[in-house]
Scaffold this motif. Structure first.
Motif, PDB file in Angstrom:
ATOM      1  N   PRO A 188      41.513  52.422  50.093  1.00 22.33           N
ATOM      2  CA  PRO A 188      40.614  51.988  49.017  1.00 22.33           C
ATOM      3  C   PRO A 188      40.690  50.487  48.804  1.00 22.33           C
ATOM      4  CG  PRO A 188      42.576  52.991  48.095  1.00 22.33           C
ATOM      5  CD  PRO A 188      42.662  53.191  49.585  1.00 22.33           C
ATOM      6  N   ALA A 189      39.623  49.951  48.237  1.00 21.96           N
ATOM      7  CA  ALA A 189      39.566  48.536  47.886  1.00 21.96           C
ATOM      8  C   ALA A 189      39.422  48.405  46.377  1.00 21.96           C
ATOM      9  CB  ALA A 189      38.392  47.855  48.585  1.00 21.96           C
ATOM     10  N   ILE A 190      39.992  47.335  45.837  1.00 28.37           N
ATOM     11  CA  ILE A 190      39.853  47.006  44.416  1.00 28.37           C
ATOM     12  C   ILE A 190      39.289  45.601  44.325  1.00 28.37           C
ATOM     13  CG2 ILE A 190      41.103  46.487  42.289  1.00 28.37           C
ATOM     14  CD1 ILE A 190      42.908  48.833  42.833  1.00 28.37           C
ATOM     15  N   LEU A 191      38.174  45.471  43.611  1.00 29.05           N
ATOM     16  CA  LEU A 191      37.496  44.192  43.471  1.00 29.05           C
ATOM     17  C   LEU A 191      38.017  43.440  42.252  1.00 29.05           C
ATOM     18  CD1 LEU A 191      33.767  45.278  44.063  1.00 29.05           C
ATOM     19  CD2 LEU A 191      35.507  44.653  45.765  1.00 29.05           C
ATOM     20  N   THR A 192      38.180  42.145  42.420  1.00 29.72           N
ATOM     21  CA  THR A 192      38.578  41.298  41.302  1.00 29.72           C
ATOM     22  C   THR A 192      37.832  39.981  41.383  1.00 29.72           C
ATOM     23  OG1 THR A 192      40.457  40.165  40.235  1.00 29.72           O
ATOM     24  CG2 THR A 192      40.568  40.446  42.602  1.00 29.72           C
ATOM     25  N   PRO A 193      37.409  39.438  40.245  1.00 25.55           N
ATOM     26  CA  PRO A 193      36.835  38.083  40.282  1.00 25.55           C
ATOM     27  C   PRO A 193      37.880  37.096  40.785  1.00 25.55           C
ATOM     28  CG  PRO A 193      36.596  39.097  38.110  1.00 25.55           C
ATOM     29  CD  PRO A 193      37.539  39.950  38.882  1.00 25.55           C
ATOM     30  N   ASN A 194      37.442  35.981  41.262  1.00 24.15           N
ATOM     31  CA  ASN A 194      38.344  34.935  41.728  1.00 24.15           C
ATOM     32  C   ASN A 194      37.817  33.597  41.206  1.00 24.15           C
ATOM     33  OD1 ASN A 194      40.512  33.894  43.161  1.00 24.15           O
ATOM     34  ND2 ASN A 194      39.393  33.713  45.089  1.00 24.15           N
ATOM     35  N   PRO A 195      38.502  32.981  40.201  1.00 25.58           N
ATOM     36  CA  PRO A 195      39.811  33.254  39.614  1.00 25.58           C
ATOM     37  C   PRO A 195      39.820  34.469  38.685  1.00 25.58           C
ATOM     38  CG  PRO A 195      38.794  31.417  38.501  1.00 25.58           C
ATOM     39  CD  PRO A 195      37.880  31.764  39.642  1.00 25.58           C
ATOM     40  N   PHE A 196      41.047  34.823  38.218  1.00 26.57           N
ATOM     41  CA  PHE A 196      41.176  36.100  37.524  1.00 26.57           C
ATOM     42  C   PHE A 196      42.520  36.178  36.794  1.00 26.57           C
ATOM     43  CE2 PHE A 196      42.937  36.308  41.712  1.00 26.57           C
ATOM     44  CZ  PHE A 196      44.081  37.094  41.613  1.00 26.57           C
ATOM     45  N   TYR A 197      42.629  37.198  35.938  1.00 26.95           N
ATOM     46  CA  TYR A 197      43.886  37.542  35.272  1.00 26.95           C
ATOM     47  C   TYR A 197      44.766  38.242  36.301  1.00 26.95           C
ATOM     48  CZ  TYR A 197      46.894  39.500  31.547  1.00 26.95           C
ATOM     49  OH  TYR A 197      47.945  39.834  30.727  1.00 26.95           O
ATOM     50  N   GLN A 198      45.963  37.716  36.521  1.00 25.38           N
ATOM     51  CA  GLN A 198      46.730  38.057  37.716  1.00 25.38           C
ATOM     52  C   GLN A 198      47.180  39.516  37.795  1.00 25.38           C
ATOM     53  OE1 GLN A 198      47.226  35.528  40.307  1.00 25.38           O
ATOM     54  NE2 GLN A 198      45.486  34.953  39.036  1.00 25.38           N
ATOM     55  N   VAL A 199      47.176  40.248  36.720  1.00 24.04           N
ATOM     56  CA  VAL A 199      47.593  41.650  36.770  1.00 24.04           C
ATOM     57  C   VAL A 199      46.647  42.476  37.636  1.00 24.04           C
ATOM     58  CG1 VAL A 199      46.349  42.439  34.714  1.00 24.04           C
ATOM     59  CG2 VAL A 199      48.469  43.576  35.363  1.00 24.04           C
ATOM     60  N   TYR A 200      45.387  42.055  37.773  1.00 19.67           N
ATOM     61  CA  TYR A 200      44.446  42.821  38.591  1.00 19.67           C
ATOM     62  C   TYR A 200      44.958  42.930  40.033  1.00 19.67           C
ATOM     63  CZ  TYR A 200      41.169  41.130  34.904  1.00 19.67           C
ATOM     64  OH  TYR A 200      40.554  40.788  33.724  1.00 19.67           O
ATOM     65  N   ALA A 201      45.411  41.816  40.592  1.00 22.03           N
ATOM     66  CA  ALA A 201      45.863  41.807  41.979  1.00 22.03           C
ATOM     67  C   ALA A 201      47.138  42.618  42.151  1.00 22.03           C
ATOM     68  CB  ALA A 201      46.095  40.368  42.439  1.00 22.03           C
ATOM     69  N   VAL A 202      48.056  42.518  41.200  1.00 21.36           N
ATOM     70  CA  VAL A 202      49.307  43.248  41.299  1.00 21.36           C
ATOM     71  C   VAL A 202      49.047  44.751  41.207  1.00 21.36           C
ATOM     72  CG1 VAL A 202      51.562  43.606  40.229  1.00 21.36           C
ATOM     73  CG2 VAL A 202      50.614  41.308  40.394  1.00 21.36           C
TER      74      VAL A 202
END
Length: 393
Positions: free
Chosen positions: A119-133
């Motif tokens: 699966p993939a998870i999309l996040t804006p870039n830049p972003f609140y870092q918890v999304y990536a973790v």
């Protein structure tokens, strides 16, 4: 001894990186910290009274899912604010602030595979870092989507290839955005929700800055989902009292959405969550029911918007934020600008690159600094004047 590799490529968190950049250098004036988004407006004066009244309840284990009174107050607030009525017993989960929820909701809801693939998870870039973790913790592929001036500082998820969108399990979106202050309007939300329905993914709407805005209250994801008749399980929203009520230390927030999704979140949280102490739940209950302190804080932020416009309005590339309390200011190099500003004036700001990731060699935050407008008005005014004269004079 071995350690997990899934977090091995994480950069250090923004603030330890900032300390390494600046702390060996003497400030060039009285230090003024404009880095962290910690509200400094006064919280309601009845907070300590409520805690004292219910202090004996520190001697009880609190309900993990929240008291009926707190859940009811949250449900009533959602109805007042967005015109959306959710069942407090099945469609809301209390949280220790939004960070916990934005992370743990991915653990609870991201499948191991999507259409037989990772699966993939999309996040804006830049972003609140918890999304990536969160993405890394569940073994998903984090996909960093530019949120730049060219896209209105919101990610253009629809521009991604269809085969990638078919693998998406979750898409994060923050509105008003941290750090750029962009607001997703109704059309943006409607398009994103329809995209999620087409490709069968969930939207995690981080709305913790929803009560700090320049003009009109930002629309909410649940509100738009209801308007267009979307699947109730499609959208989850995350809110907190940290910014709305100037109570970051209370660690009180909530997640709301479809009953099935909330059931999975609550089940995981019953094992791994940390319930809010009962006296603090009583404070949260009253805070969600009271709008007077929110209106007072909003008036202060609107004065701060005006101060920023006055001082920085002639700076090339300055963009007045639509919401939130950050300025996203263009510079040649964010780290160099932060160091120059600290050594020259004592004003401390955050390099934008610390809030984003490089994709194909391009970091969309590298040419920016983030400035938090949380200090008292006159301190903020003086800080912005020092910043302007040092970086743009």
């Amino acid at each position: 001894m071995t350690f997990p590799e899934r977090f091995s490529n994480l950069p250090d968190y923004a603030f330890p990186r900032l300390r390494r950049l600046l702390d060996d250098h003497a400030p060039g004036g009285a230090p003024l910290h404009m880095t962290i988004g910690e509200p400094q407006h006064a919280f309601p004066d009845w907070v300590t009274e409520v805690i004292a009244t219910h202090a004996a309840e520190f001697g009880k284990y609190p309900p993990n899912e929240g008291t009926p009174e707190l859940l009811g107050a949250i449900s009533d607030w959602l109805a007042r604010r967005y015109g959306v009525r959710v069942d407090p017993a099945t469609q809301i989960s209390t949280l220790n602030g939004t960070r916990e929820g934005l992370f743990n909701a991915a653990l609870a809801l991201c499948p191991e595979q999507k259409r037989g693939q990772r699966p993939a998870i999309l996040t804006p870039n830049p972003f609140y870092q918890v999304y990536a973790v969160a993405a890394l913790a569940v073994g998903a592929e984090p996909v960093y989507v530019p949120a730049t001036a060219a896209t209105g500082f919101l990610p253009d998820y629809a521009a991604l290839p269809g085969e990638l969108l078919d693998r998406v399990a979750i898409a994060y979106l923050c509105s008003p955005a941290n750090p750029q202050g962009a607001v997703a309007d109704r059309d943006y939300w409607a398009d994103l929700i329809r995209l999620a329905e087409k490709h069968d993914f969930r939207i995690f709407a981080d709305e913790c800055y929803s009560e700090i805005y320049r003009d009109s209250p930002p629309p909410g994801a649940l509100e738009v989902a209801r308007e267009i008749g979307a699947d109730p399980e499609r959208v989850l929203v995350f809110h907190s009292l940290s910014k709305r009520s100037n109570l970051p230390g209370l660690r009180s927030g909530f997640c709301a959405g479809g009953a099935e999704s909330l059931g999975h979140i609550k089940r995981l949280r019953s094992y791994a969550g940390a319930p809010l102490p009962l006296p603090l739940q009583r404070v949260a209950e009253r805070a969600w029911a009271d709008e007077a302190h929110v209106a007072d804080s909003l008036a202060q932020y609107r004065r701060k918007y005006a101060i920023a416009d006055e001082i920085l309005g002639t700076v090339p590339g300055y963009r007045p934020p639509q919401g939130g309390f950050f300025l996203w200011l263009p510079v040649a190099d964010g780290e160099a600008a932060a160091l120059t500003l600290w050594r020259g004036t004592g004003v401390r700001v955050l390099p934008g690159a610390y809030l984003s990731r490089a994709v194909n060699g391009d970091n969309p935050g590298a040419g920016y600094v983030r400035v938090a407008m949380v200090a008292p008005e006159q301190e903020m005014r003086h800080g912005l004047m020092r910043l302007r004269d040092c970086l743009y004079g």
